[in-house]
Motif scaffolding. Structure first.
Motif, short mmCIF file in Angstrom:
data_model
loop_
_atom_site.label_atom_id
_atom_site.label_comp_id
_atom_site.label_asym_id
_atom_site.label_seq_id
_atom_site.Cartn_x
_atom_site.Cartn_y
_atom_site.Cartn_z
N LEU A 32 88.34 -1.78 22.24
CA LEU A 32 87.19 -0.91 22.42
C LEU A 32 87.34 -0.01 23.64
O LEU A 32 87.15 1.20 23.55
CB LEU A 32 85.90 -1.74 22.54
N CYS A 33 87.67 -0.58 24.79
CA CYS A 33 87.76 0.28 25.98
C CYS A 33 89.03 1.13 25.96
O CYS A 33 89.12 2.14 26.65
CB CYS A 33 87.70 -0.56 27.26
N ASP A 34 90.01 0.74 25.16
CA ASP A 34 91.25 1.52 25.05
C ASP A 34 91.01 2.78 24.22
O ASP A 34 90.22 2.77 23.26
CB ASP A 34 92.34 0.68 24.38
N HIS A 35 91.66 3.86 24.61
CA HIS A 35 91.62 5.12 23.85
C HIS A 35 93.01 5.75 23.93
O HIS A 35 93.66 5.72 24.99
CB HIS A 35 90.58 6.08 24.43
N PRO A 36 93.50 6.32 22.85
CA PRO A 36 94.87 6.86 22.83
C PRO A 36 95.16 7.89 23.93
O PRO A 36 96.31 8.01 24.36
CB PRO A 36 94.97 7.50 21.45
N ASP A 37 94.14 8.62 24.38
CA ASP A 37 94.36 9.68 25.36
C ASP A 37 94.07 9.25 26.79
O ASP A 37 94.19 10.06 27.72
CB ASP A 37 93.49 10.90 25.03
N ARG A 147 79.64 -0.06 28.77
CA ARG A 147 80.37 -0.02 30.05
C ARG A 147 81.88 -0.13 29.85
O ARG A 147 82.57 -0.81 30.61
CB ARG A 147 79.84 -1.09 30.99
N CYS A 148 82.37 0.53 28.82
CA CYS A 148 83.82 0.52 28.56
C CYS A 148 84.57 1.43 29.53
O CYS A 148 85.78 1.30 29.71
CB CYS A 148 84.10 0.95 27.12
N GLY A 149 83.85 2.39 30.14
CA GLY A 149 84.47 3.28 31.12
C GLY A 149 85.26 4.43 30.55
O GLY A 149 85.88 5.20 31.28
N ARG A 150 85.25 4.56 29.23
CA ARG A 150 86.01 5.68 28.63
C ARG A 150 85.55 7.03 29.16
O ARG A 150 86.36 7.90 29.49
CB ARG A 150 85.84 5.65 27.12
N CYS A 151 84.23 7.23 29.21
CA CYS A 151 83.70 8.53 29.64
C CYS A 151 84.12 8.85 31.06
O CYS A 151 84.44 10.00 31.40
CB CYS A 151 82.18 8.55 29.51
N ILE A 152 84.15 7.83 31.91
CA ILE A 152 84.54 8.03 33.31
C ILE A 152 86.00 8.43 33.40
O ILE A 152 86.37 9.37 34.11
CB ILE A 152 84.27 6.75 34.12
N ARG A 153 86.85 7.73 32.65
CA ARG A 153 88.29 8.06 32.66
C ARG A 153 88.54 9.44 32.08
O ARG A 153 89.41 10.18 32.54
CB ARG A 153 89.07 6.99 31.90
N ALA A 154 87.77 9.80 31.03
CA ALA A 154 87.93 11.14 30.46
C ALA A 154 87.55 12.21 31.47
O ALA A 154 88.24 13.23 31.61
CB ALA A 154 87.07 11.28 29.20
N LYS A 189 81.35 20.41 34.04
CA LYS A 189 81.79 21.63 33.35
C LYS A 189 81.43 21.58 31.87
O LYS A 189 81.84 22.45 31.10
CB LYS A 189 83.29 21.84 33.56
N PHE A 190 80.69 20.56 31.47
CA PHE A 190 80.13 20.46 30.12
C PHE A 190 81.19 20.67 29.03
O PHE A 190 80.93 21.32 28.03
CB PHE A 190 78.96 21.42 29.96
N CYS A 191 82.36 20.10 29.28
CA CYS A 191 83.46 20.23 28.32
C CYS A 191 83.27 19.33 27.11
O CYS A 191 83.89 19.55 26.06
CB CYS A 191 84.79 19.92 29.00
N GLY A 192 82.45 18.29 27.25
CA GLY A 192 82.17 17.39 26.12
C GLY A 192 83.17 16.29 25.90
O GLY A 192 83.07 15.55 24.92
N ALA A 193 84.14 16.13 26.81
CA ALA A 193 85.13 15.06 26.63
C ALA A 193 84.47 13.69 26.65
O ALA A 193 84.86 12.78 25.90
CB ALA A 193 86.19 15.15 27.72
N CYS A 194 83.46 13.52 27.50
CA CYS A 194 82.76 12.23 27.58
C CYS A 194 82.10 11.89 26.25
O CYS A 194 82.09 10.73 25.82
CB CYS A 194 81.75 12.25 28.71
#
Length: 696
Positions: A32-37, A147-154, A189-194
């Motif tokens: 779950l917390c893992d993401h390819p990017d 609280r997977c932290g993906r958005c923070i890392r992105a 910057k509202f890029c939407g990656a999160c």
């Protein structure tokens, strides 16, 4: 190197994680917390596995493969850790799934279904934290956060903007900004990656951003979706930001052969849909196109796609933007194309309907030269034969694109008086340096850009006072905001929300009687409903009246084609008319629209005619190598408050006395600065979309 997972030997790349190696080989491990990017952190423990030689279970996303490694995914010890981790996640997650927008697309839902962990313990601990919908473009639903932290890392590692982090609050640990300031204040910057990497829908696009009636891609990048020609707007703006104007103009030219024209007169509907509107003002997309166009030195020409000669002949009736665009693409498909234009020069309404202070002849001629360079043949100053006659002369197909050059006049009393003109005649004569006679006071009837073209032209021809009257109020007027403001600066007097009752005079115009409009709208049958205010009649004394209330095609009634409303050529979805081999495109079909819509009609007609002549209809081309944009966009304090750049204008007192071009092109640094305001929405489309377990 080779490793073994649950008895299956797989080959893994050196340096990759066990999780990636397994998934790439079709062996599924929950995660779950893992993401390819994103860099793995091993926080959720759902990807726990046993590795031979290691006593404790380990997170597979953080464990690097080694030659001969033996991994057990479905072992009792690993399964116990994974289920416990999932139960802890579910314990504070909302129990109701069906009302969530991510239902059926939620990674958390997918994982607990795969693992067989039921929702019976979900209510062990509830979090009642209010949603944060105070930010533009993004809403945060804290109760869905795992609280997977993906958005923070992105935000920090993938984009480099660095405004999100875990924050300790009275409600516990949650994602947010330092000191709890708004995203805009924090420098988002509202890029939407999160949004893109969030596995549960805790971070979502604000309501209304994603449209149900269009594709996800079009919702994410609305400017390109709104552009009639589907120009890759974020791509060329990114090149401008980097100072590479040659590549920027090549991107534009992949879709349109008139970038300089469009940079001067485009209706820029793309800007209406620009997400930057939510932060204040949109990106100046049109002006940036013009900035790129002035640096066009033809580098794109070496990549133009040309087909072998087909021996087929096409006649194009009318040399406006639709006809010239079609001719340009058809000749590159190998056909022999002849454009027949009744006027002495091609260009259509770009030449004869748009004033020189907006679109000078030399600019138009420059882009027409590129079209003729491809081999398009011209016959000018000659009325075309009927489509049937052209087919009988040996043409294999005919395109009717003669535009709308006949102005319309409302049936008002006094419309036959001396001094009454229609927009098309008035503007064309001005462009031909043979202006129609006007007095000191002029009234223009109409509320669109053409009305302002007439009004501002009248000032330049010597009128002392010029009025515009229209039924619409200022919010309903179709004239652009810039056109209204520039006209006001030059002295145009606007009477919005006024009805025209009659033109006053015996043999010559002496005035126009107006009355204020209380309400103006269209009923369910699209018929106009006008309610007037009692006691508000007034007569404005003028010497001339110019109707700018629309225009229509001329001469179509003798073409032998089926028409709509006795003037417009009827076509099917393939742009075919009622006569075999005859097609039609542009304003002659749709009524007066815009240059960009006419260009797109020209493109589509070229595709359809090419297919009719035996081709594949593919007119697409890549004029510059498509590079992968850098996902790391970096921080920019105050990004949300960056002001829209405005082009410099000639002083209003100077410009209203000549036809010199009013608007100056952005200088290089200004263009780069304006381009840097772009949210780069398209970068979201490059983020890898994780698969749900049933997709493996």
């Amino acid at each position: 190197m080779k490793i073994i997972i649950d008895g299956k030997e797989i080959v893994a790349e050196v340096g990759t994680s066990v999780l990636r190696a397994a998934i790439d080989s079709g062996v599924f491990i929950p995660h779950l917390c893992d993401h390819p990017d994103l860099e793995a952190v091993g926080g959720c423990r759902l990807c726990s596995v046993e590795v031979e030689g290691i006593e404790e279970v380990v997170p597979s996303c953080k464990t690097i493969v080694q030659e001969g490694m033996v991994v057990k995914v479905n072992s009792p010890k690993a399964d116990k850790i994974r289920k416990m981790a999932m139960e802890l996640i579910l314990a504070s997650h909302p129990a109701e799934c069906t009302g969530c927008p991510k239902y059926g697309k939620c990674e958390l839902q997918s994982m607990y279904q795969y693992m067989g962990v039921g929702p019976e313990r979900w209510r062990m601990k509830s979090r009642t934290i209010a949603n944060d919908d105070s930010n533009p473009l993004i809403q945060h639903l804290f109760t869905r956060c795992v609280r997977c932290g993906r958005c923070i890392r992105a935000c920090r590692d993938l984009r480099g903007v660095k405004v999100l982090d875990f924050q300790r609050t009275k409600d516990g640990l949650r994602v947010g900004t330092d000191n709890g300031v708004s995203l805009k204040e924090a420098g988002c910057k509202f890029c939407g990656a999160c949004i893109e990497v969030c596995p549960t829908g805790s971070i979502m696009d604000a309501i209304g951003i994603i449209k149900e009636d269009v594709s996800y891609r079009d919702s994410v990048v609305p400017c390109t979706s709104a552009c009639p020609a589907s120009i890759d707007i974020p791509r060329y703006i990114r090149y401008i930001k980097d100072g590479d104007f040659a590549k920027a103009i090549a991107v534009v030219r992949e879709k349109v052969p008139f970038p300089k024209v469009l940079g001067s007169v485009c209706s820029h509907v793309c800007e209406d849909d620009c997400k930057r509107n939510e932060l204040g003002n949109p990106i100046s997309i049109c002006k940036l196109k013009r900035a790129a166009a002035v640096h066009d030195h033809g580098a794109w020409k070496k990549n133009v796609k040309r087909s072998n000669p087909t021996g087929k002949k096409v006649a194009v009736i009318g040399g406006g933007p639709a006809g010239l665009t079609a001719a340009y693409y058809l000749v590159k498909k190998g056909h022999v194309v002849t454009v027949i234009e009744e006027n002495e020069k091609v260009g259509g309404q770009c030449r004869y309907g748009i004033p020189a202070y907006r679109l000078p002849d030399e600019l138009l001629d420059n882009e027409i030269a590129d079209i003729l360079e491809e081999g398009v043949q011209l016959i000018t100053g000659a009325k075309a034969d009927t489509p049937k006659a052209l087919l009988e002369k040996g043409y294999d197909a005919v395109l009717v694109s003669c535009g709308t050059h006949q102005g319309t006049m409302l049936p008002l009393k006094g419309n036959d008086l001396e001094g009454v003109y229609v927009n098309t005649d008035f503007l064309k004569n001005a462009r031909l340096s043979a202006p129609l006679a006007i007095g000191e006071n002029v009234m223009v009837l109409g509320g669109g850009n053409v009305a302002y073209d007439c009004a501002r032209t009248a000032l330049r021809l010597g009128a002392k006072k010029v009025y515009i009257a229209c039924l619409e109020n200022t919010d309903q007027m179709t004239a652009t905001k810039d056109e209204i403001e520039e006209g006001q600066e030059e002295g145009v007097i606007l009477h919005s929300a006024h009805s025209f009752l009659r033109i006053v005079g015996d043999t010559k115009v002496e005035g126009v009687e107006l009355q204020k409009v209380d309400k103006f709208y269209f009923d369910e049958n699209r018929r106009p409903v006008i309610e007037l205010s009692e006691g508000t009649k007034e007569i404005i004394l003028v010497d001339n009246v110019i109707f700018a209330v629309g225009q229509k095609p001329a001469g179509t009634d003798t073409m032998g084609l089926e028409l709509i409303n006795n003037a417009y050529v009827k076509t099917n979805d393939n742009m075919e008319t009622s006569m075999e081999g005859v097609f039609a495109a542009g304003d002659v079909v749709t009524g007066t629209k815009s240059v960009i819509i006419a260009i797109e009609a020209g493109r589509k007609s070229a595709e359809e005619i090419d297919k009719y002549l035996g081709g594949n209809g593919d007119i697409s081309e890549q004029l510059v190598y498509k590079e992968s944009p850098n996902s790391y966009i970096g921080p920019c304090p105050g990004f949300g408050d960056l002001e829209r750049s405005k082009p410099k204008l000639l002083n209003s007192n100077i410009r209203k006395s000549s036809f010199e071009v009013v608007e100056k092109t952005f200088e290089v640094d200004t263009a780069k600065c304006e381009a840097s305001r772009c949210l780069q929405c398209d970068l979201r489309l490059n983020i890898t979309k994780p698969k749900l377990w049933n997709e493996y």
